[in-house]
Structure formats: C-alpha cells, structure tokens
Design an enzyme around this catalytic site. Structure first.
Site, PDB file in Angstrom:
ATOM      1  N   GLU A 188     -10.122  46.210 -35.948  1.00 48.86           N
ATOM      2  CA  GLU A 188     -10.168  44.792 -36.351  1.00 48.86           C
ATOM      3  C   GLU A 188      -9.009  43.996 -35.748  1.00 48.86           C
ATOM      4  O   GLU A 188      -8.392  43.177 -36.381  1.00 48.86           O
ATOM      5  CB  GLU A 188     -10.134  44.682 -37.879  1.00 48.86           C
ATOM      6  CG  GLU A 188     -11.195  45.502 -38.585  1.00 48.86           C
ATOM      7  CD  GLU A 188     -11.197  45.321 -40.076  1.00 48.86           C
ATOM      8  OE1 GLU A 188     -10.496  44.423 -40.575  1.00 48.86           O
ATOM      9  OE2 GLU A 188     -11.912  46.072 -40.772  1.00 48.86           O
ATOM     10  N   GLU A 225     -10.263  50.856 -46.908  1.00 50.36           N
ATOM     11  CA  GLU A 225      -9.111  50.416 -47.720  1.00 50.36           C
ATOM     12  C   GLU A 225      -9.058  51.049 -49.106  1.00 50.36           C
ATOM     13  O   GLU A 225      -8.934  50.366 -50.125  1.00 50.36           O
ATOM     14  CB  GLU A 225      -9.124  48.878 -47.812  1.00 50.36           C
ATOM     15  CG  GLU A 225      -9.121  48.211 -46.450  1.00 50.36           C
ATOM     16  CD  GLU A 225      -9.281  46.704 -46.509  1.00 50.36           C
ATOM     17  OE1 GLU A 225      -9.173  46.121 -47.606  1.00 50.36           O
ATOM     18  OE2 GLU A 225      -9.544  46.093 -45.455  1.00 50.36           O
TER      19      GLU A 225
HETATM   20  O1  G3I Z   1     -21.910  33.939 -47.121  1.00 50.55           O
HETATM   21  C1  G3I Z   1     -21.240  33.192 -48.147  1.00 50.55           C
HETATM   22  C2  G3I Z   1     -21.815  31.786 -48.200  1.00 50.55           C
HETATM   23  O2  G3I Z   1     -23.174  31.854 -48.606  1.00 50.55           O
HETATM   24  C3  G3I Z   1     -20.995  30.942 -49.177  1.00 50.55           C
HETATM   25  O3  G3I Z   1     -21.472  29.626 -49.152  1.00 50.55           O
HETATM   26  C4  G3I Z   1     -19.521  30.980 -48.756  1.00 50.55           C
HETATM   27  C5  G3I Z   1     -18.639  30.179 -49.664  1.00 50.55           C
HETATM   28  O4  G3I Z   1     -18.465  30.886 -50.862  1.00 50.55           O
HETATM   29  O5  G3I Z   1     -19.059  32.351 -48.785  1.00 50.55           O
HETATM   30  C6  G3I Z   1     -19.766  33.131 -47.823  1.00 50.55           C
HETATM   31  O6  G3I Z   1     -19.287  34.447 -47.879  1.00 50.55           O
HETATM   32  C7  G3I Z   1     -17.992  34.599 -47.291  1.00 50.55           C
HETATM   33  C8  G3I Z   1     -18.103  35.664 -46.203  1.00 50.55           C
HETATM   34  O7  G3I Z   1     -16.817  35.963 -45.652  1.00 50.55           O
HETATM   35  C9  G3I Z   1     -19.038  35.225 -45.066  1.00 50.55           C
HETATM   36  O8  G3I Z   1     -18.480  34.091 -44.445  1.00 50.55           O
HETATM   37  C10 G3I Z   1     -17.028  35.093 -48.370  1.00 50.55           C
HETATM   38  O9  G3I Z   1     -16.839  34.050 -49.296  1.00 50.55           O
HETATM   39  C11 G3I Z   1     -15.700  35.470 -47.744  1.00 50.55           C
HETATM   40  O10 G3I Z   1     -14.873  36.073 -48.722  1.00 50.55           O
HETATM   41  C12 G3I Z   1     -15.950  36.513 -46.652  1.00 50.55           C
HETATM   42  O11 G3I Z   1     -14.706  36.797 -46.044  1.00 50.55           O
HETATM   43  C13 G3I Z   1     -14.715  38.008 -45.284  1.00 50.55           C
HETATM   44  C14 G3I Z   1     -13.671  38.947 -45.869  1.00 50.55           C
HETATM   45  O12 G3I Z   1     -13.642  40.156 -45.083  1.00 50.55           O
HETATM   46  C15 G3I Z   1     -14.013  39.293 -47.298  1.00 50.55           C
HETATM   47  O13 G3I Z   1     -12.943  40.031 -47.831  1.00 50.55           O
HETATM   48  C16 G3I Z   1     -14.335  37.688 -43.842  1.00 50.55           C
HETATM   49  O14 G3I Z   1     -15.367  36.903 -43.241  1.00 50.55           O
HETATM   50  C17 G3I Z   1     -14.160  38.969 -43.048  1.00 50.55           C
HETATM   51  O15 G3I Z   1     -13.652  38.691 -41.751  1.00 50.55           O
HETATM   52  C18 G3I Z   1     -13.181  39.889 -43.758  1.00 50.55           C
HETATM   53  O16 G3I Z   1     -13.130  41.071 -43.046  1.00 50.55           O
HETATM   54  C19 G3I Z   1     -12.306  42.099 -43.613  1.00 50.55           C
HETATM   55  C20 G3I Z   1     -12.934  43.418 -43.271  1.00 50.55           C
HETATM   56  O17 G3I Z   1     -14.266  43.448 -43.758  1.00 50.55           O
HETATM   57  C21 G3I Z   1     -12.095  44.555 -43.820  1.00 50.55           C
HETATM   58  N1  G3I Z   1     -10.737  44.464 -43.312  1.00 50.55           N
HETATM   59  C22 G3I Z   1     -10.072  43.190 -43.619  1.00 50.55           C
HETATM   60  C23 G3I Z   1     -10.888  42.047 -43.029  1.00 50.55           C
HETATM   61  C24 G3I Z   1     -10.201  40.727 -43.275  1.00 50.55           C
HETATM   62  O18 G3I Z   1     -10.137  40.467 -44.648  1.00 50.55           O
END
Ligand code: G3I
Length: 361
Positions: free
Chosen positions: A276, A171
């Site tokens: 994805e 991205e």
């Molecule tokens: O692991 C922490 C945990 O310790 C904490 O308690 C919790 C609450 O703050 O957060 C957890 O981390 C989260 C992580 O996912 C794991 O669950 C992050 O906050 C959260 O922002 C993160 O979201 C991910 C997102 O990317 C981040 O931008 C999504 O799971 C993931 O599916 C998403 O994937 C992205 C691709 O990498 C790139 N393309 C877009 C796609 C969707 O956004």
C-alpha cells in the site's frame, strides 16, 4: 490640533486592521501562501509494469475504472497488478448475511484480466469496514467461527483461479500480541490461523499474505508480527507471505530503519509484498500546495524506496495505494491536503513517477 486628529485616526485604523494583518502574516508564515505549485512536465521512458522485474500494482476503485477513462488508462498502461481498494472488504461485499454484492469486485477482476494484470484480493478478515450485521452479531464462539469461515470460503471460492493472492488477515497484531478486535474477542487468537486454512482450502493455488502497517518503521511491531506468524506457520497455518503497507512520508521511516526491517524480514522464509505504498509530503498539513521542493523530495524518496524494496528477499510485488493525488485516501483520513502518489490530479506523471521508474528500470 490637526496633527493630533491625524495621529488619532491612524491609531484607530491600526487597531481596527491589526487582527486582520496579524492573521494574514500568520497565515503566510504557516502555509507559505501564496503557495508556488511545482512546475513539471514528465515524459516517462516507459511503464512501471514493463520496467520492473516484479509486478507493480495499484489500488483501484471500481466506479473510477468504469466512469473515468483517463483513470482507467493510467491503470492499464502502467500497472500489472490490481488491488480493489475497498470492493472486496466485508462491508462492501456483504450488505447482509445472505446477500453478496459482487458487482464492483467482479468489474475490477474483469478489468484486470483484460489488461493482462493480476489481482491481489484485499482483505478477507479485518476489524474495519464491517457490515452492521456483523458488528451487531450475537452468538457463541462456534457461531462466530461459522460466520467467518462462511465468509472466507465464499469470497475466495467466488474468485478461485482469478485472484492470484490475498490479504487474508489485515492489521491483527500489535506490540504485545494480538490486537483486541471483534474476531479476537469472539473467537480468540486462533481466528488468524483458521482464516488462512480456510482460504487455502478454498483456493490452494492462491498465495496468502498477512498485511499490516508501520512494519518498516516500528521494529518492535515487526518483531511481534514475524514472531506470531512464525508460530502460526509452525502449527501448520498456510501463511505464504507478509504485506508491508508502507504508508510513509518523505522522511519517515529513515532508509536505515527500512534496511534494518528488511534484514529482519529476510531472516524468515516469507514472501514479501509492499502492499500500500504512498509517500505523504505534507504530514503536518503545513503546506497549502504541492511545491517544487515537496516534489523534488518526493522524487528522491520514491527512488530510494524503489531501490530499497527491490533488495527485499522473496519480493513478490510493489503496489501503490491509489492511482492519483485526486483520489488518495490520505486527504480524508488526515483532513488536510497531501499529494502522496505517482500521478497528479490531472493523471500526469509527477517527478515521483520519474524517481520510482528510475529505480525500477
Ligand atoms: O462507499 C461509501 C459511500 O457509499 C458513502 O457515501 C461514503 C460516505 O460515508 O462512504 C463510502 O465508503 C468509504 C469507503 O472508503 C469508499 O470510499 C468509507 O466511508 C471510508 O471509510 C473508506 O475508507 C477506506 C479506508 O481503508 C477504510 O478504513 C479507504 O478508501 C481505503 O483507502 C483505506 O484503505 C486501508 C486499507 O484497506 C488497509 N490499510 C490501511 C488503508 C488506509 O486506511
């Protein structure tokens, strides 16, 4: 007198209950409640991995692979390519500059090898999910280059020979040029080419992708991405392919637009991954449950998408972004329910899985 009293009492009752009545009617109209959930019992004739000519992958979470046998069972049975949904991103991997947390990503790679599945690494360079020590890093351009090179080569080197392909940069491009990210700001546009060169040096056998969203629906963005990548390749950057994230809905993008995008991409020599895939069926949040109508529309859509994607020249795989509707990123991101994946929250195959399987087989 009696009649007046009665009418008065009725009038007061109506006035008191009017807001509640209004709310209930409005809610019924807005959400279609009470909502009739879809009713299905799907027996797939086989698995996606066996039916498909190209690897069919899934984004996975290490904790669920470890702790949820049903989740793990669906992954190993139906899919032959695993993408760590978060475990290989800079934030989860690098709590500090001198500390690498390999445990979760290693578990996913070990699991994949035991399941006879390949691993697609995601993602080496992104502007999201950065550790705080990077977000707050201060230094010269050379310092930033050294930081990023150290990261790319350490991670690709750690998984050399075990991770078949990588989303090297995620991205980084938008209509008009490079997205103004922390990497662009401190290194300049060259960071994209540098990252691919460093990754290739660390594992020459790995296939290296640029990954982005909306490329099947925003043809201006697609033109920009293909143009930038083509220029990088002309300057010698080892960019093998493009990852099309394909976070779509049952309606968007239209099949026509997707076909146009595929034709555009086919004019270049890149390998292509659908990286994805998920199909949101409740993009505006108007539905309170996964109805039969939503299920049927999603089944048709997954079937159409499967057929369209298999026509992509130099297609190297199709990966869905999550195992089941109980663990989709979309609900947290959108703040309302959605059911975008192939398996439901009980890990049962949905009509979408039947539609997708039919397209692959
Ligand atoms: O692991 C922490 C945990 O310790 C904490 O308690 C919790 C609450 O703050 O957060 C957890 O981390 C989260 C992580 O996912 C794991 O669950 C992050 O906050 C959260 O922002 C993160 O979201 C991910 C997102 O990317 C981040 O931008 C999504 O799971 C993931 O599916 C998403 O994937 C992205 C691709 O990498 C790139 N393309 C877009 C796609 C969707 O956004």
């Amino acid at each position: 007198m009696e009649r007046k009293k009665v009418l008065g009492a009725v009038a007061i009752a109506v006035l008191i209950t009017a807001p509640l009545s209004y709310y209930l009617v409005a809610k019924f109209i807005a959400t279609g409640s009470p909502c009739e959930p879809a009713n299905y019992d799907i027996q797939l004739p086989g698995t996606f991995r066996d039916a498909s000519q190209v690897p069919i992958g899934v984004a996975v979470d290490a904790d669920l692979l470890k702790d949820d046998p049903e989740y793990a069972g669906v992954v190993s049975k139906y899919f032959n390519s695993l993408t760590p949904e978060n475990a290989m991103k800079m934030g989860p991997l690098r709590p500090s500059r001198d500390e690498y947390y390999w445990t979760d990503a290693d578990f996913i790679v070990d699991f994949a090898e035991q399941a006879n599945a390949s691993v697609h690494g995601h993602c080496l360079v992104w502007h999201q999910q950065l550790p705080s020590w990077v977000s707050s890093f201060s230094g010269t351009r050379d310092d930033w280059v050294a930081l990023l090179k150290e990261h790319v080569q350490a991670v690709v080197g750690h998984y050399k020979g075990r991770v078949a392909s990588w989303d090297v940069v995620n991205e980084a491009i938008e209509p008009g040029g490079y997205r103004d990210t922390i990497w662009y700001e401190h290194i300049g546009p060259e960071y994209l080419e540098y990252a691919f060169t460093w990754a290739h040096e660390a594992d020459p056998a790995a296939t290296l992708y640029y990954n982005d969203y909306d490329l099947l629906g925003d043809l201006d963005k697609l033109d920009e991405v293909l143009g930038v990548l083509n220029g990088c390749v002309a300057r010698g950057a080892p960019i093998d392919g493009v990852g099309l994230q394909a976070h779509v809905t049952s309606e968007w993008p239209s099949n026509g637009t997707i076909s146009d995008a595929i034709s555009k991409i086919g004019q270049y020599g890149f390998k292509v991954r659908v990286s994805e895939l998920d199909v949101a069926v409740n993009p505006s949040g108007g539905s309170g449950c996964f109805t039969q109508a939503l299920a049927e529309a999603q089944e048709a859509r997954y079937g159409e998408l499967g057929e369209l994607f298999l026509k992509i020249p130099r297609l190297t795989g199709i990966s869905v972004w999550g195992v089941d509707d109980g663990h989709t990123w979309l609900v947290g991101f959108k703040g309302h329910p959605d059911w975008p994946l192939l398996f439901d929250g009980n890990y049962a195959p949905k009509p979408a899985a039947r539609g997708f399987y039919a397209a692959l087989a």
